[in-house]
Design a protein around this motif. Structure first.
Motif, PDB file in Angstrom:
ATOM      1  N   SER A 120      26.067  40.441  39.277  1.00 57.51           N
ATOM      2  CA  SER A 120      26.042  40.922  37.894  1.00 57.51           C
ATOM      3  C   SER A 120      26.262  42.431  37.814  1.00 57.51           C
ATOM      4  CB  SER A 120      24.697  40.574  37.239  1.00 57.51           C
ATOM      5  OG  SER A 120      23.635  41.321  37.825  1.00 57.51           O
ATOM      6  N   VAL A 121      26.141  43.140  38.953  1.00 54.81           N
ATOM      7  CA  VAL A 121      26.315  44.591  38.965  1.00 54.81           C
ATOM      8  C   VAL A 121      27.793  44.916  38.750  1.00 54.81           C
ATOM      9  CG1 VAL A 121      26.155  46.675  40.376  1.00 54.81           C
ATOM     10  CG2 VAL A 121      24.339  44.961  40.456  1.00 54.81           C
ATOM     11  N   GLY A 122      28.063  45.811  37.829  1.00 51.36           N
ATOM     12  CA  GLY A 122      29.445  46.249  37.597  1.00 51.36           C
ATOM     13  C   GLY A 122      30.118  45.572  36.429  1.00 51.36           C
ATOM     14  N   GLY A 123      29.658  44.373  36.068  1.00 50.68           N
ATOM     15  CA  GLY A 123      30.192  43.708  34.889  1.00 50.68           C
ATOM     16  C   GLY A 123      31.518  43.006  35.062  1.00 50.68           C
ATOM     17  N   LYS A 124      32.083  43.003  36.270  1.00 43.00           N
ATOM     18  CA  LYS A 124      33.367  42.343  36.487  1.00 43.00           C
ATOM     19  C   LYS A 124      33.237  40.824  36.486  1.00 43.00           C
ATOM     20  CE  LYS A 124      37.785  42.213  37.579  1.00 43.00           C
ATOM     21  NZ  LYS A 124      38.823  42.592  36.611  1.00 43.00           N
ATOM     22  N   LEU A 125      32.053  40.319  36.845  1.00 42.93           N
ATOM     23  CA  LEU A 125      31.834  38.876  36.945  1.00 42.93           C
ATOM     24  C   LEU A 125      30.645  38.484  36.052  1.00 42.93           C
ATOM     25  CD1 LEU A 125      32.294  38.497  40.797  1.00 42.93           C
ATOM     26  CD2 LEU A 125      33.941  37.876  39.012  1.00 42.93           C
ATOM     27  N   ASN A 128      39.324  34.033  42.194  1.00 41.60           N
ATOM     28  CA  ASN A 128      40.503  34.897  42.229  1.00 41.60           C
ATOM     29  C   ASN A 128      40.126  36.372  42.343  1.00 41.60           C
ATOM     30  OD1 ASN A 128      42.272  32.751  42.087  1.00 41.60           O
ATOM     31  ND2 ASN A 128      42.584  32.896  39.873  1.00 41.60           N
ATOM     32  N   VAL A 129      39.082  36.773  41.617  1.00 45.12           N
ATOM     33  CA  VAL A 129      38.641  38.164  41.684  1.00 45.12           C
ATOM     34  C   VAL A 129      38.203  38.512  43.099  1.00 45.12           C
ATOM     35  CG1 VAL A 129      36.802  39.759  40.968  1.00 45.12           C
ATOM     36  CG2 VAL A 129      37.999  38.389  39.251  1.00 45.12           C
ATOM     37  N   ILE A 130      37.363  37.660  43.682  1.00 45.16           N
ATOM     38  CA  ILE A 130      36.830  37.960  45.014  1.00 45.16           C
ATOM     39  C   ILE A 130      37.925  37.894  46.076  1.00 45.16           C
ATOM     40  CG2 ILE A 130      35.191  37.208  46.775  1.00 45.16           C
ATOM     41  CD1 ILE A 130      33.366  36.282  44.495  1.00 45.16           C
ATOM     42  N   GLU A 131      38.821  36.907  45.973  1.00 50.45           N
ATOM     43  CA  GLU A 131      39.923  36.806  46.927  1.00 50.45           C
ATOM     44  C   GLU A 131      40.827  38.039  46.842  1.00 50.45           C
ATOM     45  OE1 GLU A 131      43.304  33.585  48.297  1.00 50.45           O
ATOM     46  OE2 GLU A 131      42.704  33.648  46.186  1.00 50.45           O
ATOM     47  N   THR A 132      41.154  38.450  45.630  1.00 50.59           N
ATOM     48  CA  THR A 132      41.992  39.638  45.451  1.00 50.59           C
ATOM     49  C   THR A 132      41.340  40.862  46.059  1.00 50.59           C
ATOM     50  OG1 THR A 132      42.975  38.743  43.420  1.00 50.59           O
ATOM     51  CG2 THR A 132      43.101  41.126  43.746  1.00 50.59           C
TER      52      THR A 132
END
Length: 466
Positions: A87-92, A349-353
């Motif tokens: 949850s840190v950062g707000g990207k996910l 996709n976010v984590i793979e990228t």
């Protein structure tokens, strides 16, 4: 007259249950000793020592994190890649379905009170509906809810082992396993995770050498924290065959579940053969990105009736907290049933990228080897000790010079590595990787120690100190 005299001198039998003079005397002596030994009144407060249980409850990450509490470079933006909190950062963010489900759970007031200690039936059935299958059949009676996956692991460990028993834990691995064992004098015996090949594997040959008559279970974490490894179907079968051969139950930590990428596939251990007794520990923290909601569960796969008594023990242990948060339990059926697949595709996709960006930038750094992740949200990077010093000093210097926070491998019994969390924005990940690369080129051989780490991440000091 003779008859009367003989009766007057005869001993009268005591009444049934009456206390004797000797017993009265003994009780008076006990009371007197208690009175004389009564502590005198204290004039001042004294420090109350902590219990042995709490003193033995130590998370190694805390010690390593404190060692890395150095000031960052004030001229550079801080990038935090050390916290395993998605949850840190707000990207996910959480899915809209999960948020809506929580709103509904609160507003209906149906879940304001206590529920069953093992969890509400509707919530347990929702887990069955999502995860039970033809090759992995279980019922709501086999499910116990917990306050997060960590609590599920705690109940599993406490239900299967006593003081003096041992449980096999992965190194590198999640340090909480040791934290949960040691206060109970349960020995956490480390087994080797091999990170040198294309796929991360357990060294089963080594594992066979550390089993003894007191070994009660094997903890298998897949996908892995901190390795980012995902065990292949073939290797999972090898692990099951090993457990079957030695008749050891498996505690399967599957909190990252199908959070896999880079061509990997996740297989729940309980869905494969040979069938062995398995306690699966899982939850919504890492795939639904809500670790603060604190909801997890255990699924007890009781093959051959081996876990009959253990299951009773887990139910008893669940009564310590009278079940997890009722509000989240109320939201769980909707969360599990209605979260769209697109949400999970986006996360993967976010984590793979991010993993591939970092891997590509660091690929040509001398004295560095990236372990390509295929699951979870972490990447392990091996550094040459002769080029950069030990992993703690490396991370300290990286913070001070580049304001990039990573966790040293020693926090996970993996000296010579550092862990990168892959959940920040793509821009932050690229910037962080570039700073790490520049730091390495600038400092190679500046902080070196006399010898390289050759253990490939296995720290046996925990075993040797027991």
């Amino acid at each position: 007259m003779q008859t009367l005299m003989s009766h007057s001198h005869s001993r009268v039998a005591p009444l049934p249950g009456a206390i004797t003079k000797e017993e009265i005397k003994n009780q008076l002596m006990v009371h007197e000793r208690r009175f004389l030994s009564k502590p005198t009144r204290k004039e001042e407060w004294t420090v109350l020592p902590q219990s042995a249980h709490s003193k033995n409850t130590v998370n190694p990450v805390r010690r390593i994190a404190d060692a890395c509490a150095v000031p960052p470079n004030p001229e550079k933006k801080v990038i935090r890649l050390h916290l395993g909190d998605p949850s840190v950062g707000g990207k996910l963010p959480p899915s809209e379905v999960a948020v809506q489900a929580m709103h509904e759970s609160v507003s209906t007031h149906m879940y304001d009170g206590y529920g069953p200690a093992v969890g509400a039936l509707a919530a347990r059935q929702a887990i069955v509906d999502r995860y039970s299958s033809s090759d992995n059949v279980f019922t709501a009676d086999d499910v116990v809810l917990a306050s997060g996956c960590s609590h599920a692991l705690q109940m599993a460990i406490e239900a299967v082992a006593n003081a003096g028993d041992n449980i096999l834990v992965p190194h590198p691995g999640f340090p909480l396993y040791s934290t949960l064992c040691r206060p109970h004098n349960i020995v956490d015996k480390p087994y080797k995770i091999d990170m040198t090949g294309e796929d991360v594997k357990i060294d089963l040959s080594y594992m066979a050498t550390i089993i003894d008559e007191n070994t009660r279970a094997i903890i298998v974490n897949n996908p892995g924290n901190p390795t980012g490894g995902v065990f292949t179907k073939e290797h999972l079968k090898e692990i099951l065959e090993f457990a079957n051969k030695y008749k050891l139950i498996i505690i399967a930590d599957e909190i990252y579940g199908d959070l896999v990428y880079n061509g990997a596939t996740f297989y729940p251990m309980a869905s494969l053969s040979p069938k062995v007794p398995i306690i699966t520990c899982d939850g919504i923290a890492k795939r639904w990105m809500v670790p603060g909601w604190r909801l997890g569960w255990l699924i007890i796969h009781n093959h051959f009736g081996v876990l009959n008594e253990v299951k009773q023990g887990i139910v008893a242990l669940s009564q310590k907290i009278v079940g997890p948060c009722s509000l989240v339990q109320g939201a769980l059926p909707k969360i599990l049933r209605e979260t769209p697949e697109e949400y999970f595709v986006y996360t993967r996709n976010v984590i793979e990228t991010n993993a591939n960006i970092v891997g590509n930038i660091l690929a040509d750094v001398p004295g560095m080897r990236v372990v390509k992740p295929k699951g979870a949200m972490y990447m392990m990077v091996n550094i040459s000790r002769s080029a950069y010093g030990n992993d703690v000093n490396f991370c300290q210097n990286l913070i001070q010079e580049e304001s990039v926070f990573c966790l040293p491998g020693q926090a996970f019994s993996a000296p010579g590595y550092f862990r990168v969390v892959l959940t920040s924005s793509t821009d932050d990940m690229e910037e962080a990787a570039t700073r790490i690369r520049d730091f390495c080129f600038r400092n190679i051989n500046q902080f070196s120690d006399s010898e390289d780490s050759s253990d490939e991440g296995l720290d046996l000091s925990a075993m040797e100190s027991d």
